[in-house]
Design an enzyme around this catalytic site. Structure first.
Site, PDB file in Angstrom:
ATOM      1  CB  SER A   1       4.237   4.075  -6.695  1.00 27.47           C
ATOM      2  OG  SER A   1       3.034   4.178  -7.396  1.00 27.47           O
TER       3      SER A   1
ATOM      4  CG  ASN B   1       3.295   1.020  -1.250  1.00 27.20           C
ATOM      5  OD1 ASN B   1       4.292   1.332  -0.604  1.00 27.20           O
ATOM      6  ND2 ASN B   1       2.139   0.747  -0.699  1.00 27.20           N
TER       7      ASN B   1
ATOM      8  CG  HIS C   1       0.209   4.110  -3.043  1.00 31.70           C
ATOM      9  ND1 HIS C   1       0.397   2.870  -3.639  1.00 31.70           N
ATOM     10  CD2 HIS C   1       0.853   5.004  -3.835  1.00 31.70           C
ATOM     11  CE1 HIS C   1       1.106   3.022  -4.751  1.00 31.70           C
ATOM     12  NE2 HIS C   1       1.406   4.301  -4.886  1.00 31.70           N
TER      13      HIS C   1
END
Length: 272
Positions: free
Chosen positions: A96, A120, A241
């Protein structure tokens, strides 16, 4: 895991967990998490690699950056951390927000990177998606923190995901709100900062996401992998996620394949 505190410049410190020996593998977590968020990868990959999972600035026990820090400041921090490790070129993986940092390091300092993995990650959000994350960043800066919404977005109701969801909830509830807000704002504004530099990434680049991640979409993964010189996209079916926690076997398998890819010995001029 051995906890270590590494001094950096300006009286800051970086705190990280380390286990194993071999080629160094540096892991950078996402916003609101901490070094322990990579526990399935630390447990599995430390049998063959020196795994170094670091608390991002303002998270865990790592010193926060300035409240107005942008993605480039987080990338500069990661570069300083890798140089301070004095371990030579490292394998660098991020999740992320951590994936934006990892990609930024690969673009600007390829000499520090053997291989890069983006889990992700985000790449050129739509205007609607960008507006949503900017709104979330504004809420955090106002002092509001919503834990339930991301938990519902990241995890399903299956019993197998319950333990991971509980761990993530505990990290979100314990995070320093100012550090969280700073990092999230950088994340919200960061999807295009290094996007034009992906074509310069020559090292093996793994780009992985879940098929059901609405923010780090499979299309983004394919675009990043396609732009890199030696990119490879992996999309794990029916995952969201927090795929490194909810599908650890598949993620660890993809990481091992990536770590076995021969590094590309090519000199690439860092971008200004």
């Amino acid at each position: 895991m051995t906890p270590i505190t590494l001094p950096l410049s300006n009286k800051r410190v970086a705190h990280y967990l380390e286990r194993g020996t071999g080629e160094p593998l540096v892991l950078i977590h996402g916003v609101g998490m901490q070094a322990e968020a990579w526990y399935p990868q630390i447990d599995e990959l430390s049998s063959d690699f020196r795994v170094i999972s670091v608390d991002m600035p303002g998270h865990g026990k790592s010193t926060a950056l300035d409240a107005n820090a942008g993605l480039q400041d987080f990338v500069d921090w990661a570069i300083e951390f890798i140089e301070a490790l004095d371990a030579g070129p490292v394998n660098l993986a991020g999740h992320s927000m951590g994936s934006l940092i990892a990609a930024g390091v690969a673009v600007t300092r390829p000499d520090l990177i053997r291989r890069v993995a983006v889990l992700n990650g985000v790449y050129r959000r739509t205007a609607q998606a960008r507006a949503a994350v900017l709104q979330r960043a504004a809420e955090l800066r106002s002092g509001a923190i919503d834990v339930e919404t991301p938990l519902k977005r990241w995890f399903n109701a299956e019993e197998a995901q319950r333990i991971a969801a509980q761990k993530v909830e505990s990290w979100l509830r314990s995070v320093d709100l100012e550090g969280y807000a700073t990092a999230y704002t950088a994340f919200a504004n960061g999807d295009e900062v290094y996007a034009d530099g992906w074509h310069t990434i020559a090292c093996p680049a793994l780009v992985l996401t879940g098929s059901d991640d609405p923010n780090s979409t499979p299309d983004m993964a394919w675009q990043m992998a396609g732009a890199a010189r030696n990119g490879h996209a992996v999309v794990i079916a029916n995952e969201r996620h927090m795929v490194n926690l909810t599908a650890p076997r598949e993620v660890n398998c993809a990481l091992r394949a990536w770590l076995q890819t021969e590094p590309v010995h090519e000199t690439v001029k860092p971008e200004a």
